[in-house]
Design a protein around this motif. Structure first.
Motif, mmCIF file in Angstrom:
data_model
loop_
_atom_site.group_PDB
_atom_site.id
_atom_site.type_symbol
_atom_site.label_atom_id
_atom_site.label_comp_id
_atom_site.label_asym_id
_atom_site.label_seq_id
_atom_site.Cartn_x
_atom_site.Cartn_y
_atom_site.Cartn_z
ATOM 1 N N MET B 1 49.709 34.841 39.868
ATOM 2 C CA MET B 1 50.429 36.081 40.085
ATOM 3 C C MET B 1 49.988 37.147 39.090
ATOM 4 S SD MET B 1 54.512 36.805 40.179
ATOM 5 C CE MET B 1 54.607 37.325 38.489
ATOM 6 N N GLY B 2 49.752 36.715 37.845
ATOM 7 C CA GLY B 2 49.303 37.635 36.805
ATOM 8 C C GLY B 2 48.067 38.389 37.223
ATOM 9 N N PHE B 3 47.138 37.671 37.866
ATOM 10 C CA PHE B 3 45.890 38.305 38.287
ATOM 11 C C PHE B 3 46.136 39.313 39.396
ATOM 12 C CE2 PHE B 3 44.081 34.170 36.728
ATOM 13 C CZ PHE B 3 43.616 34.725 35.550
ATOM 14 N N GLY B 4 47.070 39.015 40.279
ATOM 15 C CA GLY B 4 47.428 39.934 41.359
ATOM 16 C C GLY B 4 47.921 41.252 40.790
ATOM 17 N N ILE B 5 48.812 41.159 39.791
ATOM 18 C CA ILE B 5 49.338 42.368 39.152
ATOM 19 C C ILE B 5 48.200 43.146 38.518
ATOM 20 C CG2 ILE B 5 50.816 43.225 37.278
ATOM 21 C CD1 ILE B 5 52.612 40.773 37.786
ATOM 22 N N PHE B 6 47.307 42.431 37.853
ATOM 23 C CA PHE B 6 46.157 43.049 37.194
ATOM 24 C C PHE B 6 45.329 43.831 38.204
ATOM 25 C CE2 PHE B 6 41.727 43.085 35.891
ATOM 26 C CZ PHE B 6 41.787 43.451 34.568
ATOM 27 N N ILE B 7 45.049 43.189 39.352
ATOM 28 C CA ILE B 7 44.201 43.835 40.360
ATOM 29 C C ILE B 7 44.884 45.075 40.933
ATOM 30 C CG2 ILE B 7 43.163 43.537 42.656
ATOM 31 C CD1 ILE B 7 42.694 40.566 41.836
ATOM 32 N N VAL B 8 46.173 44.953 41.220
ATOM 33 C CA VAL B 8 46.899 46.100 41.794
ATOM 34 C C VAL B 8 46.906 47.274 40.823
ATOM 35 C CG1 VAL B 8 49.177 46.920 42.512
ATOM 36 C CG2 VAL B 8 48.337 44.690 43.313
ATOM 37 N N ILE B 9 47.255 46.985 39.557
ATOM 38 C CA ILE B 9 47.307 48.060 38.556
ATOM 39 C C ILE B 9 45.928 48.696 38.395
ATOM 40 C CG2 ILE B 9 47.606 48.565 36.092
ATOM 41 C CD1 ILE B 9 49.853 46.526 36.047
ATOM 42 N N THR B 10 44.890 47.825 38.320
ATOM 43 C CA THR B 10 43.528 48.336 38.129
ATOM 44 C C THR B 10 43.104 49.229 39.280
ATOM 45 O OG1 THR B 10 43.074 46.219 37.093
ATOM 46 C CG2 THR B 10 41.197 47.613 37.524
ATOM 47 N N ALA B 11 43.514 48.871 40.488
ATOM 48 C CA ALA B 11 43.117 49.638 41.664
ATOM 49 C C ALA B 11 43.859 50.972 41.727
ATOM 50 C CB ALA B 11 43.384 48.826 42.923
ATOM 51 N N LEU B 12 45.109 50.983 41.250
ATOM 52 C CA LEU B 12 45.915 52.210 41.351
ATOM 53 C C LEU B 12 45.659 53.192 40.215
ATOM 54 C CD1 LEU B 12 49.378 50.825 42.562
ATOM 55 C CD2 LEU B 12 47.604 51.990 43.906
ATOM 56 N N LEU B 13 45.242 52.658 39.068
ATOM 57 C CA LEU B 13 45.134 53.471 37.858
ATOM 58 C C LEU B 13 44.315 54.757 38.035
ATOM 59 C CD1 LEU B 13 46.670 52.833 35.370
ATOM 60 C CD2 LEU B 13 44.643 51.755 34.382
#
Lengths: 269, 315
Positions: B1-13
């Motif tokens: 799940m941690g990686f999912g959050i990372f990917i979402v944040i990275t994509a939105l930033l």
């Protein structure tokens, strides 16, 4: 390298033969001309006064002290010149008088370290979590959980070992050794520092495990009752030499052994 | 799940923050990769190295000099990898005999040698003046574009993070912790101590080298001062402050060593960072030796235990 599953069914023969072993430190002989055969699956007690060379002999077998003369053979493989880490892969594993653990890690992770002796995939499979790594991770976790259960430490498995009482730490070290079944287990005063209850619990746990998954075991112990209860063979050392071998009752009552242990005046209780 | 959050944040930033901040985040990601590398070596395996910035530098100068020598883009990562493995193994040789501070001194020597080499090969490297790095271009990709550099750093840092998390579940990861905590216990269970240390050096060199390679292309300029002793100490600060042996700790450490100097520069006192940084380090070492993440974990455990006890008492 061993490659059988499950890990608790590894092991096998475990016939250890010492031929004319000699170890000395700075010219002083600590063990001299010791020849012994440890038969497979037998628990042998190693007794003798302080300075008799018991720990040195155990170190020589496990590879933590280098042997000057003589040979050490396990099931016809010669171990004499191998470093300790390689002997462990042959199934000769030791515990430490003062328990040695990874202090910052949990009991469970400490047990997992013992899976070193089971076959593991190569580093690429490990880092990229390839199927072989996933299989061995499942197997190792299963084996660690099983041994924790069998030694009665499941309830503290998630706790850092630094927080655990000494008796439990001793069991964690044992679990690290037993997670992959050894051929020869060497223990240096495992009951030292335990109270009567802890001693009984430890010997019962060990015996129960040994009854199901037997291995050859050599245990240094000063507690005479514990030796009588747990060992079916006994070796007495004094000044680096073997002075008696055989049935524990016999050896412990041997006049020469009693003299070595208690000095000249023998008081019968 | 941690990686999912990372990917979402990275994509939105990139949609949320401006170009300057995107550039700063890119730097944090690059430094996180290198810090993860030192965490493998020091945090997990317990080998103190003062040459980490040199490995970072090796990657950076591969990028900088590739244009000079006309090394194709696809060959460069292979070159970084090969150099990291060879030099990492070479620097690891002293660990056969040394540990702790004495090992640190030998690695320091290597670090100084690296800077000396860069300084003295000035017709190639520009010496202490540094040199500009031609941007990396491959099809539509151009590393001098903030968004492209960000994407490269994001993907690489995600890979490095996944690998380091995975390392914790492997035999090699366990070997490292065992070698750090007790060489006697390691030998007794059959762990090859020397091989474990060499593997740790190589893995840390690969991560540092990869980070350095991306750094050079994103920043567009390299000079030896980035890769000297101060740089190496900075990485060590990042590992210890974040919490050694912890992936999240390495990220917190990278955040610290990128953001804090940035803050001091923005208020006009860039020279304050070494002084304040040193003081912060002393306070951290004395009050929270486990680092930020380690201490938060401990706090969480304690709260959990208290809650559990209350729950039982109440029920």
């Amino acid at each position: 390298m061993p490659e059988v599953e499950p890990l608790s069914s590894m092991g096998g023969e475990g016939r250890l033969e010492l031929r004319q072993i000699g170890v000395s430190f700075g010219g002083v002989a600590a063990v001299r001309d010791v020849s012994l055969v440890f038969r497979p699956h037998v628990i042998t007690g190693l007794v003798g006064p302080n300075g008799a060379g018991k720990t040195t002999l155990l170190n020589a077998i496990s590879g933590f002290a280098s042997v000057e003369r003589g040979t050490i053979e396990l099931d016809r493989s010669e171990l004499t010149k191998l470093p300790a880490a390689q002997r462990a892969h042959y199934g000769v594993v030791r515990g430490f008088q003062t328990v040695r653990l990874l202090e910052g890690e949990t009991a469970f992770d400490n047990i997992l370290v013992g899976c070193e002796r089971a076959s593991q995939p190569n580093i690429f499979a490990q880092l990229f979590n390839l199927p072989a790594q996933r299989r061995s991770w499942r197997r190792d976790r299963g084996a660690a959980a099983e041994i924790a259960e069998r030694l009665g430490i499941s309830s503290v498995a998630h706790r850092p070992v630094a927080e655990l009482p000494f008796a439990t730490r001793r069991l964690v070290e044992l679990a690290r050794i037993l997670v992959v079944r050894p051929k020869v287990l060497l223990l240096d005063e495992p009951a030292a520092g335990l109270n009567a209850h802890g001693r009984r619990q430890l010997t019962e746990t060990l015996q129960a495990y040994h009854a199901v998954s037997p291995f050859t075991m050599i245990v240094i112990e000063h507690d005479v009752d514990l030796v009588r209860r747990m060992c079916s063979e006994c070796v007495a050392l004094a000044q680096g030499s073997v002075i008696a071998t055989g049935d524990p009752g016999h050896v412990l009552d041997d006049p020469e052994v009693r003299r070595a242990y208690f000095g000249d005046q023998v008081h019968h209780a | 799940m941690g990686f999912g959050i990372f990917i979402v944040i990275t994509a939105l930033l990139p949609f949320v923050i401006g170009q300057y901040y995107l550039y700063v985040v890119t730097q944090v990601m690059i430094y996180a990769i290198a810090t993860l590398g030192l965490d493998v070596l020091y945090g997990r395996t317990g080998q103190l190295s003062l040459a980490h910035a040199s490995f970072f530098g090796i990657g950076a100068y591969v990028a900088a000099l590739s244009n000079t020598f006309g090394v194709p883009v696809v060959l460069q990562p292979v070159l970084v990898l090969g150099l990291a493995v060879i030099v990492g193994a070479l620097v690891a040789i002293p660990t056969l005999r040394l540990s702790g501070l004495r090992l640190a001194l030998v690695t320091l020597l290597f670090g100084e040698l690296f800077v000396w080499l860069i300084d003295h090969a000035s017709n190639l490297t520009g010496g202490s003046q540094g040199m500009t790095v031609q941007p990396l271009t491959l099809g539509p990709f151009d590393s001098s574009e903030p968004l492209d550099g960000y994407a490269l750093a994001a993907i690489a840092s995600l890979l490095a993070t996944v690998m380091c998390v995975q390392l914790g579940k492997t035999q090699y990861g366990r070997r490292m912790l065992a070698v750090r905590d007790s060489e006697l216990a390691s030998a007794s269970v059959g762990i090859p101590i020397v091989r474990t240390k060499i593997a740790a050096f190589i893995l840390s060199a690969i991560l540092a080298g990869a980070a350095g390679w991306i750094y050079a292309y994103v920043v567009g300029f390299v000079s030896p001062t980035t890769f000297d002793l101060f740089g190496s100490v900075n990485f060590l600060v990042a590992v210890i402050l974040g919490g050694s042996g912890r992936v999240l700790g390495a990220w917190c450490g990278a955040l610290y060593i990128v953001l804090v100097p940035e803050v001091f520069s923005s208020i006009g006192y860039p020279n304050l960072f070494p002084i304040v940084g040193g003081a912060v380090m002393i306070v951290v070492a004395m009050t929270i030796p486990r680092g930020l993440v380690g201490s938060l974990e401990k706090l969480g455990e304690t709260l959990w235990a208290v809650r559990g006890r209350r729950g039982r008492a109440g029920g």
